[in-house]
Design an enzyme around this catalytic site. Structure first.
Site, PDB file in Angstrom:
ATOM      1  CG  HIS A  21      40.097  30.951  41.925  1.00 17.58           C
ATOM      2  ND1 HIS A  21      39.405  31.707  42.854  1.00 17.58           N
ATOM      3  CD2 HIS A  21      40.455  31.820  40.934  1.00 17.58           C
ATOM      4  CE1 HIS A  21      39.371  32.969  42.446  1.00 17.58           C
ATOM      5  NE2 HIS A  21      39.980  33.065  41.274  1.00 17.58           N
ATOM      6  CG  HIS A  24      35.593  31.871  40.946  1.00 16.75           C
ATOM      7  ND1 HIS A  24      36.595  31.214  40.288  1.00 16.75           N
ATOM      8  CD2 HIS A  24      35.662  33.164  40.553  1.00 16.75           C
ATOM      9  CE1 HIS A  24      37.244  32.069  39.494  1.00 16.75           C
ATOM     10  NE2 HIS A  24      36.694  33.264  39.647  1.00 16.75           N
ATOM     11  CB  CYS A 130      41.573  46.002  30.611  1.00 14.68           C
ATOM     12  SG  CYS A 130      42.100  44.459  31.411  1.00 14.68           S
ATOM     13  CB  CYS A 133      38.690  44.770  33.422  1.00 13.81           C
ATOM     14  SG  CYS A 133      40.014  44.847  34.636  1.00 13.81           S
ATOM     15  CB  CYS A 155      44.873  46.372  33.117  1.00 14.83           C
ATOM     16  SG  CYS A 155      43.679  46.011  34.422  1.00 14.83           S
ATOM     17  CG  HIS A 158      43.495  41.564  34.378  1.00 19.13           C
ATOM     18  ND1 HIS A 158      42.431  42.415  34.570  1.00 19.13           N
ATOM     19  CD2 HIS A 158      43.012  40.313  34.591  1.00 19.13           C
ATOM     20  CE1 HIS A 158      41.359  41.711  34.866  1.00 19.13           C
ATOM     21  NE2 HIS A 158      41.678  40.437  34.884  1.00 19.13           N
ATOM     22  CE  LYS A 305      40.221  39.188  42.453  1.00 21.70           C
ATOM     23  NZ  LYS A 305      39.885  39.476  41.069  1.00 21.70           N
ATOM     24  CE  LYS A 308      42.664  28.108  38.281  1.00 26.46           C
ATOM     25  NZ  LYS A 308      43.487  26.943  38.075  1.00 26.46           N
TER      26      LYS A 308
HETATM   27  N1  MSP Z   1      31.500  37.830  34.774  1.00 29.33           N
HETATM   28  C1  MSP Z   1      31.819  38.862  35.700  1.00 29.33           C
HETATM   29  C2  MSP Z   1      30.660  39.125  36.639  1.00 29.33           C
HETATM   30  C3  MSP Z   1      29.390  39.503  35.975  1.00 29.33           C
HETATM   31  S1  MSP Z   1      28.102  39.708  37.123  1.00 29.33           S
HETATM   32  C4  MSP Z   1      26.876  40.435  36.258  1.00 29.33           C
HETATM   33  C5  MSP Z   1      33.037  38.444  36.516  1.00 29.33           C
HETATM   34  N2  MSP Z   1      33.315  37.154  36.544  1.00 29.33           N
HETATM   35  S2  MSP Z   1      34.560  36.491  37.301  1.00 29.33           S
HETATM   36  O1  MSP Z   1      34.441  35.094  37.043  1.00 29.33           O
HETATM   37  O2  MSP Z   1      35.767  37.126  36.875  1.00 29.33           O
HETATM   38  O3  MSP Z   1      34.452  36.832  38.819  1.00 29.33           O
HETATM   39  C6  MSP Z   1      33.308  36.528  39.543  1.00 29.33           C
HETATM   40  C7  MSP Z   1      33.455  36.812  41.018  1.00 29.33           C
HETATM   41  O4  MSP Z   1      34.537  36.108  41.599  1.00 29.33           O
HETATM   42  C8  MSP Z   1      33.669  38.285  41.347  1.00 29.33           C
HETATM   43  O5  MSP Z   1      32.707  38.671  42.332  1.00 29.33           O
HETATM   44  C9  MSP Z   1      35.040  38.328  41.956  1.00 29.33           C
HETATM   45  O6  MSP Z   1      35.133  39.284  42.959  1.00 29.33           O
HETATM   46  C10 MSP Z   1      35.132  36.933  42.550  1.00 29.33           C
HETATM   47  N3  MSP Z   1      36.511  36.575  42.812  1.00 29.33           N
HETATM   48  C11 MSP Z   1      37.515  36.366  41.911  1.00 29.33           C
HETATM   49  N4  MSP Z   1      38.679  36.191  42.603  1.00 29.33           N
HETATM   50  C12 MSP Z   1      38.444  36.284  43.938  1.00 29.33           C
HETATM   51  C13 MSP Z   1      39.214  36.166  45.090  1.00 29.33           C
HETATM   52  N5  MSP Z   1      40.505  35.928  45.063  1.00 29.33           N
HETATM   53  N6  MSP Z   1      38.585  36.282  46.282  1.00 29.33           N
HETATM   54  C14 MSP Z   1      37.233  36.488  46.384  1.00 29.33           C
HETATM   55  N7  MSP Z   1      36.477  36.611  45.308  1.00 29.33           N
HETATM   56  C15 MSP Z   1      37.057  36.551  44.072  1.00 29.33           C
HETATM   57  O7  MSP Z   1      33.666  39.300  37.111  1.00 29.33           O
END
Ligand code: MSP
Length: 533
Positions: A21, A24, A130, A133, A155, A158, A305, A308
């Site tokens: 999304h 990311h 969790c 997380c 959690c 979540h 925040k 998904k």
């Molecule tokens: N797989 C772990 C990271 C491992 S790094 C050694 C993970 N993955 S994730 O896919 O859940 O999230 C990756 C990144 O996306 C995180 O830095 C998280 O902060 C970011 N984001 C997820 N949702 C977000 C927003 N709504 N806004 C900004 N960044 C967001 O965590």
């Protein structure tokens, strides 16, 4: 262009359990803009991104979809995560998947080293886990559930129930590193950024550190613990190692020495893993800690925040299909203070697109190019004597380069963009004040007209270079229209920190027509997407 300082920057590696999304996309774009900035400045730059494919979250999502976790990861990486990089025009140098052999082998070597040196021991653990997380939670981190989970502890992130796990597994002696970590935060106040993130980490570590459970034996989707194949490595321990396994840790010492240490850019929700566990792991292995860990904020939708799992995710293409990748890249980095949360709204995006990109920058470029074409037959005029107004533009450009570069050094991407934008604003004001269309009517003022248009074109030349890390589509078009390539070579070769040196465009260069860099967007298009979100 690899003679400069080493600049190695990483994004978190994403769980390909689901599709990306715009949150990311935000991380990807921020890392890419920082990388492109340094690359354009001649620094020895490397941008790494990738996917985090082990762990229970992946395992469960895959089986819910009747696939093996590897099949599910392959499918999502191919159909969603690699295409995201194209959608947003990310120029990553590498893409690591934690299921690749290169990662598994080096990660195992790292574990063996910690085991051999006594930093890993066997122990029993009971705690609340969790899966969202992928982390054990302290009872204080749980909240009362609501709706279907009423009466249960869930959690806080979540809003889903945690699981009580009891396991005999391997532990990393993280508690040994409390004092060294506190000393690190003290001696290097810019290790964790921004300041708010640093404070949070310092107060967390001050309260004491427990040892970390780093293996699991109830499922097998992970990297085998080298000395005990009944266990797989805890997914975060595995994932964090990607930052060094991708650059040759344990296999290519020269490559590793050239890149490491690097900068880890992360979202604030995963700050502790990166600012506490990760440096402790590196210290245990006798390796340098990162140069910086920078935590950015969240994109909020309706004040929460965007995520998904809470069904508020917006797909990046919803934005790029309408506004283009340049607008996506510009908007999120300009509108949100990097390091703080920011609310996304279609109205704000649309308004900034129109005011700043289309009217502010795009029109400026088209008008200047059109005037050179009309008044000088497309040949860039020679400047005559400079007047105060012209010198003011030169100074604005030089200051913008310095200020923007200093801001990028501090990860203040929004400030860097604001500094560059002073050139857009000053040039627009300059053209309004100089009225080249009036000068054009008076043959005696032809030399002055030439100076004004040369000054404006030089300002645009600097803008093309300074904005090339952000507006990756528009700036090469501008570069071509200015006829800059013949005299100066490709845009990618222009040293960014010299962009303020005046007088680089060669008089006589052939200027060619420029299509609208940021075309008008039909109102309905934005309304349709807006309504869909
Ligand atoms: N797989 C772990 C990271 C491992 S790094 C050694 C993970 N993955 S994730 O896919 O859940 O999230 C990756 C990144 O996306 C995180 O830095 C998280 O902060 C970011 N984001 C997820 N949702 C977000 C927003 N709504 N806004 C900004 N960044 C967001 O965590």
């Amino acid at each position: 262009m690899s003679s400069g300082a080493s600049f190695y920057i990483t994004t978190p590696i994403f769980y390909p359990s689901d599709v990306p999304h715009i949150g990311h996309g935000y991380t990807e774009v921020a890392a890419d803009v920082l990388a492109r900035w340094h690359r354009q400045a001649g620094d020895d730059t490397w941008l790494l991104t990738g996917t985090d494919e082990h762990g229970q979250k992946m395992l469960r999502t895959a089986s819910a979809n009747d696939m093996t976790p590897r099949e599910w990861a392959d499918k999502l990486v191919e159909s969603s995560w690699l295409p995201l990089l194209d959608t947003l025009d990310i120029a990553n140098d590498d893409f690591i998947r934690t299921t690749q052999q290169r990662h598994e082998t080096s990660a195992q070597a790292f574990l063996t080293k910690l085991h051999d040196t006594g930093f890993i021991y066997t122990g029993d653990y009971e705690g609340f886990y969790c899966v969202g997380c992928e982390e054990y939670k302290q009872p204080s981190e749980l909240v009362e559930g609501t709706g279907p989970f009423e009466g249960q502890r869930v959690c806080a992130i979540h809003s889903k129930p945690v699981e009580l796990l009891h396991e005999r597994n391997y532990f990393f002696r993280m508690s040994d590193f409390q004092q060294r970590l506190l000393a690190l935060y003290e001696e290097r106040p810019d290790f964790v950024q921004p300041e708010s993130a640093r404070n949070e980490v310092v107060s967390f570590v001050t309260q004491g550190l427990a040892d970390l459970s780093i293996s699991r034996s109830t499922f097998d989707w992970g990297i085998e613990v080298p000395w005990d194949p009944e266990h797989v490595v805890y997914v975060w321990f595995d994932a964090l190692l990607n930052y060094i396994t991708a650059i040759g840790y344990g296999t290519d010492d020269e490559r590793f020495a050239r890149r490491w240490p690097g900068v880890q850019l992360v979202g604030k929700d995963i700050l502790r893993f990166h600012a506490v566990i990760w440096p402790a792991m590196l210290m245990a292995a006798g390796l340098a800690v990162p140069k910086h860990v920078f935590a950015h904020g969240w994109l909020l939708v309706g004040g929460e925040k965007m995520s998904k799992s809470k069904l508020t995710g917006i797909a990046p293409e919803q934005i790029t299909d309408v506004f283009g990748s340049d607008a996506f890249r510009y908007y999120f980095l300009r509108a949100i203070t990097f390091g703080q949360d920011g609310s996304f709204s279609w109205e704000d995006l649309s308004a900034r697109y129109q005011a700043e990109l289309a009217n502010g920058f795009g029109n400026l470029a088209s008008r200047v190019v059109a005037m050179v074409t009309r008044y000088f037959d497309g040949a860039l005029p020679e400047p005559a004597e400079y007047e105060a107004a012209d010198s003011a533009i030169q100074e604005t450009v030089a200051a913008a380069v310095r200020d923007a570069d200093a801001a990028m050094e501090r990860f203040a991407i929004h400030e860097a963009l604001a500094a560059v934008w002073t050139v857009v604003e000053e040039l627009n004001g300059y053209i309004t004040a100089q009225e080249p269309w009036v000068l054009a009517k008076d043959p005696e003022r032809r030399a002055r007209l030439g100076t004004v248009l040369y000054t404006a074109a030089e300002g645009l030349r600097a803008l093309a270079v300074l904005l090339s890390p952000v507006l990756t589509r528009a700036t090469p078009k501008l570069w071509t229209a200015l006829g800059a390539e013949a005299g100066l070579g490709p845009l990618a070769d222009q040293p960014l920190r010299d962009a303020g040196t005046w007088g680089q465009l060669r008089p006589g260069s052939t200027v060619s027509p420029l299509e609208a860099l940021f075309p008008r967007i039909e109102q309905e298009a934005t309304q349709t997407v807006g309504a869909g979100a």
